[in-house]
Write a protein that holds these residues in place. Structure first.
Motif, short mmCIF file in Angstrom:
data_model
loop_
_atom_site.label_atom_id
_atom_site.label_comp_id
_atom_site.label_asym_id
_atom_site.label_seq_id
_atom_site.Cartn_x
_atom_site.Cartn_y
_atom_site.Cartn_z
N ALA B 168 -57.30 -52.87 -5.62
CA ALA B 168 -57.52 -52.25 -4.77
C ALA B 168 -57.92 -51.65 -4.48
O ALA B 168 -58.79 -50.69 -3.37
CB ALA B 168 -56.71 -52.35 -3.45
N VAL B 169 -57.18 -50.58 -5.17
CA VAL B 169 -56.99 -48.88 -4.57
C VAL B 169 -58.68 -48.15 -5.58
O VAL B 169 -59.54 -47.83 -5.10
CB VAL B 169 -55.84 -47.96 -5.80
N ILE B 170 -59.21 -48.72 -7.08
CA ILE B 170 -60.65 -48.65 -7.29
C ILE B 170 -61.36 -48.96 -6.75
O ILE B 170 -61.86 -48.54 -6.20
CB ILE B 170 -60.64 -49.89 -8.19
N VAL B 188 -68.28 -54.65 -7.41
CA VAL B 188 -68.06 -55.61 -8.78
C VAL B 188 -67.25 -55.38 -9.75
O VAL B 188 -66.70 -55.84 -10.76
CB VAL B 188 -68.79 -56.45 -8.06
N ASP B 189 -68.98 -54.02 -10.97
CA ASP B 189 -68.82 -53.81 -12.26
C ASP B 189 -67.68 -53.11 -12.64
O ASP B 189 -66.93 -52.79 -12.88
CB ASP B 189 -70.14 -52.95 -12.14
N LEU B 190 -67.80 -52.14 -11.39
CA LEU B 190 -66.52 -51.01 -11.02
C LEU B 190 -65.35 -51.56 -11.24
O LEU B 190 -64.45 -51.47 -12.78
CB LEU B 190 -66.51 -50.37 -9.83
N VAL B 191 -65.28 -52.39 -10.39
CA VAL B 191 -63.44 -53.40 -10.40
C VAL B 191 -63.40 -53.81 -11.61
O VAL B 191 -62.70 -53.92 -12.21
CB VAL B 191 -63.53 -53.19 -8.49
N SER B 192 -63.71 -54.82 -11.83
CA SER B 192 -63.98 -55.80 -13.07
C SER B 192 -64.04 -55.33 -14.43
O SER B 192 -63.17 -55.88 -14.93
CB SER B 192 -65.28 -56.92 -12.35
N ILE B 193 -65.14 -54.27 -14.36
CA ILE B 193 -64.62 -53.57 -15.82
C ILE B 193 -63.57 -52.79 -16.48
O ILE B 193 -63.54 -53.04 -17.16
CB ILE B 193 -66.92 -53.05 -15.94
N LEU B 265 -55.59 -60.86 -10.75
CA LEU B 265 -55.53 -60.31 -9.71
C LEU B 265 -55.21 -58.93 -9.20
O LEU B 265 -56.01 -58.48 -8.14
CB LEU B 265 -53.71 -60.62 -9.77
N GLY B 266 -56.32 -58.59 -10.38
CA GLY B 266 -57.31 -57.10 -9.65
C GLY B 266 -57.75 -57.22 -9.16
O GLY B 266 -59.00 -56.48 -8.41
N ILE B 267 -58.93 -58.50 -10.37
CA ILE B 267 -59.98 -58.41 -9.27
C ILE B 267 -59.97 -58.87 -7.93
O ILE B 267 -60.70 -58.67 -6.90
CB ILE B 267 -61.28 -58.96 -10.18
N VAL B 272 -60.99 -57.84 -2.15
CA VAL B 272 -60.33 -58.12 -0.66
C VAL B 272 -61.12 -56.80 -0.48
O VAL B 272 -61.62 -56.83 1.25
CB VAL B 272 -58.74 -58.15 -0.83
N VAL B 273 -60.83 -55.51 -0.81
CA VAL B 273 -60.82 -54.60 -0.42
C VAL B 273 -62.21 -54.30 -0.08
O VAL B 273 -63.20 -53.89 1.20
CB VAL B 273 -60.74 -52.80 -1.35
#
Ligand SMILES: Nc1ncnc2c1ncn2[C@@H]1O[C@H](COP(=O)(O)OP(=O)(O)OP(=O)(O)O)[C@@H](O)[C@H]1O
Ligand SMILES: [Mg+2]
Lengths: 255, 361
Positions: B168-170, B188-193, B265-267, B272-273
């Motif tokens: 969420a923070v990222i 999406v790229d930012l968070v998942s990678i 859970l991270g993704i 959510v954010v």
């Protein structure tokens, strides 16, 4: 000095003492006898205010511990020395530091004088000066016991509570221990309460004793009196094979 | 002069309590007494204990008063004899190695520790070969399953919460920059990678270093203090078989699953954010995720798991065996084991990055 009246101890649902009555007078060397698991150590813990009895009265230094304030309790702790069954030295301190701890907790002291006092206690319990700088894990079981005794008498307390002080010692050291306790208690007016299985200590040092069995005190009194206790365990203790051997040997030695 | 003693016609009379509590006061005021005294009278002292008697004997020697002109009562005489018999002269000795000496010996100790750790790794590798040869006899399945439960399954809640928050923070931090360029979907790229490649494995490893390495070290350390390790040895049970391998194996098995869980859970946290603050719908998020999430990317994170697991379990157990048999040393080694395992995990992660770069992943 110590009086227990109708002390009942329970751990969970298990009843360990059903009502124990004990009287230790000043200058007594008092032995608590009883089979393994009869609750001797537990009784000591209660006298030391570590465990609360379920009911009954414990009177220490003429004061009911139920009425004792925190200050009173601290002064009790100041006046006794304790040695547990498993020695329980502080493993991260050297033997010298272990013995100095009770002294330094109460007063400041010059280093040289302190070392002199600690060295004296070491010699008194029969340990070599080298032990001063050693750590508990470098000692043998018997040496640990001696060091624990030295720590217990560090403050020259008026009351000494010892849990099986001679078990694990060789007979010569045990005899030294007997003599040390006897001499010290005479010179310093000590009162000693000890749990012991050692017939030697019992006959040579103690003047009063009690037998604990099935949660009650079977008998209390001088050694002569309690050796007449009408009970299986007591009879075996005094007149069983070991006891007989010991008494024969004692008679031979007197003659 | 003071309440503990007085001088009457070349006689030093002792008063009050000469007990350990007063010793330092007494010895301070004793410094000022003249040394032409002929007699020492202790009979008026209220109480003398062994510490006080030690001081008195020192005093007698210092004043060169011979024993015959010391007045004791009977009890005091007894005490005097006991103390005299056991008292020895002591000189305090001092040890000082100085600042540089300490610094150098610290470096030496750390290097030596590293050498021992490599030694330990070698030993367990050799032992491992032995276990593979006799898995029936030497592999402790029960302990392994128990380890997976306590160190893996029970860690799920904390790993889940932390991963969710980090994702969420990222996403939130990224959203400010991305919306400025109008490329919201790249969140999406930012968070998942970042999560799948780096943060997931690292998070799990750091949590396990705190949770598991510390517990391994203290467990083995206390077993050493209570000599249970010797007992195992005398029973013909190899200590490593039940204390080291189940830990390593259970962690190696659990870690990849924990990383997958942390990734998910991270993704999810990022998703959510993104929906709330960037307006990226769940459908768009999944479509984009499907495009970028390759098997290679997914595995590049998972593959770190077993390596981190071995490091954490091995350092935790090694530090346990390195404790001295005292309680303080357990505390110290637990601290070192957590710090060292986090450090080694981060070093290993850096090495992975370099390797992946070479391999062009
Ligand atoms: N912490 C504890 N929790 C539960 N039960 C205990 C605990 N400590 C002691 N007991 C029980 O209390 C009883 C008395 O134990 P205690 O240690 O006083 O025996 P003991 O007379 O000192 O024996 P020994 O001569 O072997 O030292 C035993 O039955 C023991 O099982
Ligand atoms: Mg006991």
């Amino acid at each position: 000095m110590i009086r227990l009246r109708n002390v009942v101890t329970k751990i969970g649902n298990r009843v360990i003492h059903k009502g124990v009555n004990i009287t230790v007078n000043k200058n007594d060397i008092y032995a608590i006898l009883g089979a393994s698991g009869s609750g001797k150590t537990m009784l000591l813990r209660e006298m030391l205010m570590l465990v609360k009895p379920a009911s009954g009265t414990i009177i220490l230094f003429n004061k009911d511990i139920k009425d004792a304030s925190e200050d009173d309790k601290n002064s009790f702790r100041d006046r006794w020395g304790v040695m547990f069954q498993s020695a329980s030295l502080f493993t991260s301190l050297s033997v010298g530091e272990n013995i100095a701890t009770p002294i330094l907790e109460r007063t400041k002291m010059d280093k040289i004088l302190l070392k002199e006092i600690v060295m004296f206690k070491l010699s008194l319990v029969g340990l070599q000066p080298e032990v001063y700088n050693m750590y508990p894990n470098e000692l043998s079981g018997g040496m640990r016991k001696k060091a624990a005794l030295a720590r217990a008498i560090a403050k020259d307390p008026e009351l000494l509570l010892l849990d099986e002080p001679t078990s694990g010692l060789d007979p010569v050291s045990a005899e030294d221990f007997d003599n040390t306790i006897k001499n010290l208690s005479a010179a310093l007016n000590l009162t000693v309460v000890m749990v012991t299985h050692d017939l030697d200590t019992l006959f040579h040092v103690a003047n009063r004793a009690c037998i604990l069995k099935d949660g009650i005190v079977l008998s209390e009194g001088s050694i002569d009196e309690i050796s007449k206790t009408d009970d299986d365990w007591a009879k075996k203790f005094f007149y069983g094979e070991r006891g007989i051997k010991f008494q024969k040997w004692k008679q031979n030695r007197i003659i | 002069m003071c309440k503990y003693f007085g001088i009457v016609a070349e006689t030093l009379c002792l008063y009050d309590d000469w007990t350990y509590k007063n010793i330092s006061d007494i010895s301070k005021s004793l410094k000022s007494i003249p040394d032409n005294l002929k007699l020492l009278d202790a009979t008026q002292a209220k109480d003398i204990d062994t510490s006080g008697m030690i001081l008195i004997i020192d005093l007698i020697e210092h004043l060169h008063i011979s024993g015959s002109v010391v007045k004791f009562n009977d009890n005091q005489k007894n005490l005097y004899n006991i103390v005299k018999k056991h008292k020895k002269d002591t000189q305090p000795k001092q040890e000082n190695i100085g600042f540089i000496g300490k610094f150098l010996s610290n470096i030496y100790n750390r290097m030596y520790e590293l050498y021992l750790f490599i030694n330990f790794l070698g030993l367990i590798s050799l032992d491992f070969a032995g276990i593979i040869a006799h898995p029936k006899k030497r592999l402790r399945w029960r302990a392994i399953v128990k380890g997976i439960e306590t160190m893996g399954y029970n860690a799920l809640p904390i790993i889940g919460v932390i991963s969710f928050l980090i994702g969420a923070v990222i996403a939130y931090q990224g959203s400010v920059q991305l919306s400025r360029f109008g490329v919201n979907i790249f969140v999406v790229d930012l968070v998942s990678i970042s999560i799948v490649r780096e943060l997931g494995p690292l998070l799990v490893a750091i949590i396990l270093a705190g949770r598991s390495a510390s517990s391994y070290t203290s467990q083995i350390g206390i077993m050493k203090v209570t000599q249970e390790i010797y007992v195992l040895d005398t029973m013909g049970i190899r200590p490593y078989d039940i204390l080291v391998f189940p830990k390593i194996i259970s962690l190696v098995i659990a870690m990849p699953f924990l990383i997958v869980f942390s990734d998910i859970l991270g993704i999810f946290g990022g998703m959510v954010v993104s929906q709330i603050s960037l307006g990226v719908s769940i459908g768009d998020f999944f479509r984009r995720l499907n495009q970028i999430m390759t098997l290679k990317l997914f595995l590049s994170g998972i593959i770190k798991g077993p390596v981190f697991a071995v490091l954490i379990a091995a350092i935790g157990s090694f530090k346990g065996f390195r404790t001295q048999t005292n309680v303080e040393s357990i505390g110290k080694n637990v601290t070192i084991s957590v710090v060292d395992s986090i450090f080694s995990v981060i070093v290993a992660d850096a090495i992975f990055s370099i390797l992946f770069r070479w391999a062009g992943i």
